[in-house]
Design a protein around this motif. Structure first.
Motif, short mmCIF file in Angstrom:
data_model
loop_
_atom_site.label_atom_id
_atom_site.label_comp_id
_atom_site.label_asym_id
_atom_site.label_seq_id
_atom_site.Cartn_x
_atom_site.Cartn_y
_atom_site.Cartn_z
N VAL A 113 0.84 -1.19 0.00
CA VAL A 113 0.00 0.00 0.00
C VAL A 113 0.88 1.24 0.00
O VAL A 113 1.94 1.27 0.62
CB VAL A 113 -0.96 0.04 1.21
N LYS A 114 0.42 2.26 -0.74
CA LYS A 114 1.13 3.54 -0.78
C LYS A 114 0.38 4.53 0.11
O LYS A 114 -0.82 4.77 -0.07
CB LYS A 114 1.21 4.06 -2.22
N LEU A 115 1.10 5.09 1.07
CA LEU A 115 0.54 6.03 2.03
C LEU A 115 1.11 7.42 1.78
O LEU A 115 2.19 7.56 1.22
CB LEU A 115 0.86 5.58 3.46
N HIS A 116 0.38 8.43 2.21
CA HIS A 116 0.84 9.81 2.05
C HIS A 116 0.14 10.64 3.12
O HIS A 116 -0.71 10.13 3.88
CB HIS A 116 0.54 10.33 0.64
N LYS A 117 0.49 11.90 3.19
CA LYS A 117 -0.04 12.74 4.27
C LYS A 117 -1.55 12.88 4.22
O LYS A 117 -2.19 13.16 5.25
CB LYS A 117 0.63 14.12 4.23
N ASN A 118 -2.15 12.69 3.05
CA ASN A 118 -3.59 12.83 2.92
C ASN A 118 -4.32 11.49 2.80
O ASN A 118 -5.48 11.46 2.38
CB ASN A 118 -3.92 13.70 1.70
N THR A 119 -3.64 10.40 3.16
CA THR A 119 -4.33 9.11 3.18
C THR A 119 -5.48 9.17 4.18
O THR A 119 -5.28 9.56 5.33
CB THR A 119 -3.36 7.98 3.58
N LEU A 178 -2.09 -12.16 6.43
CA LEU A 178 -1.09 -11.36 5.72
C LEU A 178 -1.13 -9.90 6.14
O LEU A 178 -2.18 -9.38 6.54
CB LEU A 178 -1.33 -11.47 4.21
N THR A 179 0.00 -9.24 6.06
CA THR A 179 0.10 -7.80 6.32
C THR A 179 0.71 -7.11 5.11
O THR A 179 1.60 -7.67 4.45
CB THR A 179 0.96 -7.50 7.55
N PRO A 180 0.26 -5.92 4.76
CA PRO A 180 0.82 -5.23 3.59
C PRO A 180 2.18 -4.63 3.89
O PRO A 180 2.52 -4.34 5.04
CB PRO A 180 -0.21 -4.13 3.31
N SER A 181 2.96 -4.43 2.83
CA SER A 181 4.13 -3.56 2.91
C SER A 181 3.67 -2.12 2.80
O SER A 181 2.70 -1.83 2.09
CB SER A 181 5.11 -3.86 1.77
N PHE A 182 4.38 -1.22 3.46
CA PHE A 182 3.99 0.19 3.49
C PHE A 182 5.02 1.03 2.74
O PHE A 182 6.22 0.91 2.98
CB PHE A 182 3.88 0.68 4.93
N PHE A 183 4.53 1.89 1.85
CA PHE A 183 5.38 2.80 1.10
C PHE A 183 4.92 4.24 1.30
O PHE A 183 3.71 4.51 1.29
CB PHE A 183 5.35 2.46 -0.40
N ASN A 184 5.88 5.12 1.50
CA ASN A 184 5.61 6.55 1.67
C ASN A 184 5.62 7.20 0.29
O ASN A 184 6.69 7.48 -0.26
CB ASN A 184 6.67 7.16 2.60
N ASP A 185 4.43 7.44 -0.26
CA ASP A 185 4.33 7.97 -1.61
C ASP A 185 4.89 9.39 -1.71
O ASP A 185 5.45 9.78 -2.74
CB ASP A 185 2.87 7.95 -2.07
N ASP A 186 4.75 10.17 -0.64
CA ASP A 186 5.30 11.53 -0.66
C ASP A 186 6.81 11.51 -0.89
O ASP A 186 7.35 12.27 -1.71
CB ASP A 186 4.99 12.26 0.66
N SER A 187 7.50 10.63 -0.17
CA SER A 187 8.96 10.52 -0.34
C SER A 187 9.32 9.96 -1.70
O SER A 187 10.26 10.44 -2.36
CB SER A 187 9.55 9.64 0.77
#
Length: 769
Positions: free
Chosen positions: A346-352, A370-379
């Protein structure tokens, strides 16, 4: 669409998965290789010849359709029972620095149909191909460097993200019509390769028509709709979700078959946005359709098609959230099925939105799910833009394999092309090129004075990295003999006619080669320990190498001292700054290297269980680590070294140069579920976002680029030991999903060494809250 009762398709999907897991043989890949042997050489053009062999394979490959299928298609014929980490007989000590592409023939058990003689005939043919001969020459030339893994190189298959959106919208016939008048062998090959998916669809339709003759009414209704669907797709564009999923599956099947055997880590990309234009139903129906879609990514008894990634969420150029109804339908399907593959990211960002975090709660806090991997889309937006990605392409950032960021359909990152082992290079710097593990002279380099150890280590890293790049480029040139015209249609080839593997002409908009950098914490902590020893115990200077050779046996006092020196992960400036300096050096060294097209190698600080494999070939290190023990995972501290909790560990990590990690990196938290007090999954999910994600990804204390990747296992060592001791009680379904690195797998499928690695790296002291 045909009528069905609520939950009926879910039951069929679960039955389909059970049927798949009962399969113990995988022979289709061998039939594909045998077909290549029999049909190749008809055309002088490598591209056209490959397209022809693909078409011939699709014509003769045995096909079947289960009574539980609502979509036709399988990846079964593209994979062998090879992936080491989910092979219970795998042993860390059996890893070596050679990657023999014909070793896959050891993974098929001879029987009356597939006799030893038949297998050996195809194997001998493959051994004499330009691909294998060229690759073998590369490994032989650099054997002294790779045998104990100062670095490792490999030919990259899979590990890309095709863009099927044009095909889904317009159909394959329009693609053929659009390329048939273009000149060049590449275009002729792509035109021919695209016909393969039409042939495949027609063969499946014939099977369904035969099944329809004797089908009961309920199944007959399903078969009639499936036949009608195949009459339209893939020839013409999809009009709704059912047709879009069916077309995607067929395209994927041919793409993987083209690279059989074992095209690991192809990834779907931003699935919620791919399918959103075809969303023509309600969330519950969409969920049941996507459950079947997910089953397609599981192959046989251990889900051998490893590291295929689906990513959800994210933002647009303006920072607006891009989640939609399809996002949540796919998440529901993942949770309901809880399958070993494909990976969820999943891609996360400040406005998620808060709803997204709440929805993740059920994944994070249900044991064995299962658990998702987390990605910081802003970065990721900032990093990839600074490395040349156009703004218009940034929303299409996707993840290939475990955690490598690429642009869907436009980026050949060649992600796992090379692997650099910093602690081994440090070892050879200390000893003058002599292995502490075997005593063998591996490299012609001088023994460095300990007073100059960092300078000489940095110099030797450059020396080995340059040799690694030469070897890696050799591997890329070797695999270029195996053209991929079908895949290339969805990677820019439809527009320019260039094969994605062409080493003289760039077929994709973006191109690079990956380098996975190992052991920054061990190397940095070792430099710190040497510095302290020289200042505080100078008389031990001449004892250090002896202690390392002895794995500290008889040197308990020195070992105890080295272990107490400052370590990365505890928010100690000296150790954290040293780790940042080593990371900067390694990233800059790798980025200065050029690949076969003159583009930069991409620094990737990931170690997909290779922290175990490469650590096995590293002797004792000056930080106190024992010989052949694992290295630190990704950018994480070595297990047991960070003892002050998650807060200090996060602060330590803020000094790392994330802006230089455009190839990716890996990091893991083992989180005790008892730290979260919410009384519902939704509340715990929101709490996880506040207590874990936001302090790491969106922390105002962090200056510059923030961390952009994390995976977690929310459990305890005690829980996993109970699962192993009594799997029938704690995993009655036979499936207990855990993260292994960038992928998740069935914990019970893993080899014992990998199971213990997961337990050890939970490292509760380093992630306490």
């Amino acid at each position: 669409m045909f009528k069905f009762k609520k939950g009926e398709l879910t039951d069929m999907a679960k039955a389909l998965f059970a049927q798949e897991r009962a399969i113990k043989r995988l022979d289709g890949w061998f039939i594909a290789q045998e077909t290549i042997m029999k049909t190749s050489g008809k055309y002088k053009s490598k591209e056209i010849d490959k397209a022809n062999t693909l078409l011939e394979t699709v014509k003769i490959l045995p096909l079947s359709v289960s009574e539980n299928n609502i979509f036709v298609g399988t990846q079964r014929d593209s994979f062998a029972r090879s992936y080491a980490l989910i092979n219970p007989s795998f042993k860390v000590e059996e890893f070596n620095g050679d990657c023999d592409p014909t070793a896959v023939f050891n993974d098929i058990e001879p029987n009356k149909e597939f006799t030893s003689e038949r297998i050996q005939t195809v194997r001998q043919y493959m051994q004499n191909t330009d691909y294998v001969k060229t690759l073998s020459e590369v490994y032989k030339k650099y054997e002294s460097d790779t045998k104990e893994v100062a670095y490792f190189i490999e030919q990259v298959t899979g590990h890309l993200i095709p863009d099927f959106r044009y095909a889904l919208k317009h159909g394959v016939l329009k693609m053929i019509d659009g390329i048939k008048d273009k000149e060049g062998d590449g275009c002729r090959a792509m035109e021919l390769a695209l016909q393969s998916v039409i042939v495949l669809a027609d063969r499946y339709r014939e099977i369904l028509e035969n099944q329809l003759k004797d089908a009961p009414q309920n199944r007959a209704n399903q078969l009639e709709y499936m036949i009608k669907t195949l009459e339209r797709v893939p020839r013409r564009g999809a009009r709704g979700l059912f047709e879009a999923i069916q077309m995607f599956i067929l395209l994927w099947q041919v793409m993987c078959l083209e690279q059989a055997p074992n095209p690991f880590a192809f990834s779907v990309g931003n699935a919620d946005r791919i399918f959103a234009p075809y969303y023509d139903t309600d969330r519950e129906t969409a969920t049941e359709l996507f459950e079947h879609f997910l089953v397609f990514f599981n192959v046989a008894d251990r889900s051998w098609a490893i590291s295929q990634n689906i990513i959800l969420g994210g933002r647009d150029i303006d920072g607006s959230d891009l989640t939609n109804e399809v996002t949540y339908a796919i998440m529901d399907a993942y949770y309901n099925m809880n399958l070993p593959q494909p990976i969820l990211s999943v891609k996360l960002h400040k406005n998620t939105p808060k709803e997204f975090y709440e929805n993740m709660g059920k994944f994070l806090f249900t044991p064995g799910v299962l658990t998702p991997s987390f990605f910081n889309d802003d970065s990721l937006f900032e990093i990839l833009k600074s490395h040349g990605v156009d703004s218009e392409d940034l929303p299409d950032i996707s993840i290939a394999g475990c955690q490598e960021p690429l642009i869907m359909g436009k980026d050949n990152g060649n992600t796992t092309n090379s692997w650099l082992n910093l602690p081994k290079i440090l070892e050879l710097t200390i000893t003058g090129g002599v292995s502490l593990v075997t005593g063998e002279k591996l490299a012609d380099i001088k023994k460095a004075p300990l007073e100059n150890i960092k300078e000489e280590f940095f110099k030797n890293t450059k020396y080995f990295a340059e040799r690694m790049a030469d070897a890696a480029n050799g591997a890329s040139k070797a695999v270029s003999h195996l053209r991929v015209p079908f895949l290339s249609c969805f990677m820019g080839g439809f527009e320019n006619g260039i094969d994605v593997r062409d080493t003289k002409h760039q077929g994709t908009k973006y191109n690079g080669s990956g380098c996975l950098i190992h052991g920054i914490s061990v190397a940095a902590d070792s430099i710190v320990a040497i510095r302290h020893m020289l200042n505080e115990r100078p008389n031990d200077k001449d004892r250090l190498e002896q202690a390392l050779k002895a794995d500290f046996k008889g040197f308990d006092d020195l070992h105890g001292y080295l272990c107490k020196c400052p370590k990365y992960g505890n928010f100690i400036n000296e150790a954290d700054n040293e780790t940042a300096e080593v990371a900067n050096m390694a990233a800059d060294t790798v980025a200065s290297l050029k690949n076969y097209l003159g583009n930069s190698f991409r620094p990737d600080f990931s170690s997909p269980s290779t922290h175990l494999l490469y650590g096995y070939w590293v002797g004792a290190t000056p930080d106190g680590r024992h010989s052949r023990e694992m290295l630190g995972y990704g950018v994480d501290p070595l297990y047991g070294d960070a003892s002050n909790g998650m807060g200090y560990r996060v602060l330590s990590s803020f000094g790392l140069p994330y802006e230089k990690m455009n190839g990716g990196y890996a990091s893991h938290f083992g989180v005790d579920p008892n730290y979260f007090k919410g009384n519902t999954f939704e509340k715990k999910g929101a709490e996880f976002g506040e207590r874990i994600i936001k302090p790491l990804f969106f922390n105002e204390m962090k200056k510059g680029i923030s961390p952009f990747y994390l995976y977690v296992n929310v459990t305890t060592p005690q829980t996993l030991r109970k699962v192993l001791e009594n799997p029938k009680k704690y995993a009655p379904s036979g499936v207990y999903i855990m993260r292994i690195h960038g992928t998740f797998v069935n914990f019970l499928d893993l080899s014992p060494a990998i199971q213990q690695d997961i337990i050890k790296r939970l490292d509760p002291c380093s992630a306490s809250l």
